[in-house]
Design a protein around this motif. Structure first.
Motif, PDB file in Angstrom:
ATOM      1  N   ALA A  18       0.819  -1.212   0.000  1.00 57.66           N
ATOM      2  CA  ALA A  18       0.000   0.000   0.000  1.00 57.66           C
ATOM      3  C   ALA A  18       0.853   1.264   0.000  1.00 57.66           C
ATOM      4  O   ALA A  18       0.320   2.354  -0.059  1.00 57.66           O
ATOM      5  CB  ALA A  18      -0.925  -0.012   1.210  1.00 57.66           C
ATOM      6  N   GLN A  19       2.152   1.127   0.051  1.00 57.76           N
ATOM      7  CA  GLN A  19       3.016   2.295   0.048  1.00 57.76           C
ATOM      8  C   GLN A  19       2.959   2.983  -1.312  1.00 57.76           C
ATOM      9  O   GLN A  19       2.811   2.338  -2.333  1.00 57.76           O
ATOM     10  CB  GLN A  19       4.445   1.889   0.393  1.00 57.76           C
ATOM     11  CG  GLN A  19       4.545   1.343   1.793  1.00 57.76           C
ATOM     12  CD  GLN A  19       5.945   0.854   2.119  1.00 57.76           C
ATOM     13  OE1 GLN A  19       6.772   0.708   1.246  1.00 57.76           O
ATOM     14  NE2 GLN A  19       6.174   0.595   3.387  1.00 57.76           N
ATOM     15  N   LYS A  20       3.116   4.297  -1.264  1.00 55.44           N
ATOM     16  CA  LYS A  20       3.007   5.086  -2.491  1.00 55.44           C
ATOM     17  C   LYS A  20       4.385   5.382  -3.064  1.00 55.44           C
ATOM     18  O   LYS A  20       5.301   5.730  -2.339  1.00 55.44           O
ATOM     19  CB  LYS A  20       2.290   6.408  -2.202  1.00 55.44           C
ATOM     20  CG  LYS A  20       0.821   6.230  -1.858  1.00 55.44           C
ATOM     21  CD  LYS A  20       0.174   7.484  -1.361  1.00 55.44           C
ATOM     22  CE  LYS A  20       0.211   8.617  -2.334  1.00 55.44           C
ATOM     23  NZ  LYS A  20      -0.491   9.814  -1.864  1.00 55.44           N
ATOM     24  N   PHE A  21       4.484   5.245  -4.370  1.00 57.54           N
ATOM     25  CA  PHE A  21       5.702   5.561  -5.087  1.00 57.54           C
ATOM     26  C   PHE A  21       5.359   6.583  -6.157  1.00 57.54           C
ATOM     27  O   PHE A  21       4.299   6.530  -6.766  1.00 57.54           O
ATOM     28  CB  PHE A  21       6.295   4.304  -5.740  1.00 57.54           C
ATOM     29  CG  PHE A  21       6.655   3.248  -4.743  1.00 57.54           C
ATOM     30  CD1 PHE A  21       7.867   3.277  -4.088  1.00 57.54           C
ATOM     31  CD2 PHE A  21       5.762   2.236  -4.431  1.00 57.54           C
ATOM     32  CE1 PHE A  21       8.195   2.314  -3.152  1.00 57.54           C
ATOM     33  CE2 PHE A  21       6.080   1.268  -3.503  1.00 57.54           C
ATOM     34  CZ  PHE A  21       7.287   1.304  -2.864  1.00 57.54           C
ATOM     35  N   GLY A  22       6.271   7.508  -6.374  1.00 62.32           N
ATOM     36  CA  GLY A  22       6.023   8.543  -7.368  1.00 62.32           C
ATOM     37  C   GLY A  22       7.218   8.715  -8.283  1.00 62.32           C
ATOM     38  O   GLY A  22       8.312   8.247  -8.007  1.00 62.32           O
TER      39      GLY A  22
END
Length: 165
Positions: A18-22
């Motif tokens: 669920a971690q966000k990467f950009g």
């Protein structure tokens, strides 16, 4: 208790996913910054000034060289040697000026770009912290692969943070 531990172990991997990467294209951002346009204009003006100075030096060398060639046959040997030495020194001075100018130009460009890059990095950090991102990768930096479907493009957010369109 076993059920609770089992649920924690099962949920832990899901939390990791669920971690966000950009990702961001810093080059696109930099190119629309007014600071970049100003820095580029200043560097171009400095380069033109250096080029003009070198051209003047080369023109002077050419004139003296042509004058020497015309009168070379009638000059005494000691004057010939002196003129040849003067021409050689002028040529070396031009070469040294060119090298010095290139170094000065590179240093000026590096100094101006450092401030711009720092400003972009700070904005990326702010967007990352505000958005809860684990990583924000710069796709302009030569990263071998970034999944644009599993990663969020935050270029527009960084531009907005910098007040750019």
């Amino acid at each position: 208790m076993k059920k609770l531990l089992l649920m924690l172990f099962m949920c832990a991997p899901m939390a990791a996913f669920a971690q966000k990467f950009g990702h961001v294209n810093a080059q696109d951002i930099i190119q629309v910054m007014p600071e970049y346009t100003k820095a580029r204009t200043e560097i171009e003006a400095l380069a033109k000034q250096y080029d003009d100075d070198l051209k003047n030096m080369q023109d002077e060398l050419t004139k003296k060289s042509q004058a020497y060639e015309k009168e070379q046959a009638t000059l005494p040997e000691n004057i010939k040697q002196r003129r040849e030495q003067e021409l050689q020194e002028m040529y070396q001075k031009i070469q040294q000026s060119y090298q010095d100018n290139q170094q000065a130009l590179g240093k000026a460009q590096q100094e101006k770009m450092q401030a711009i890059t720092t400003k972009v990095i700070d904005a990326i950090k702010q967007v990352g912290q505000a958005g809860g991102y684990v990583y924000i990768m710069d796709i302009a930096g030569g990263v071998p692969y970034i999944s644009t479907t599993l990663s969020t493009d935050v270029t527009a957010e960084v531009k907005s943070k910098l007040g750019l369109k």
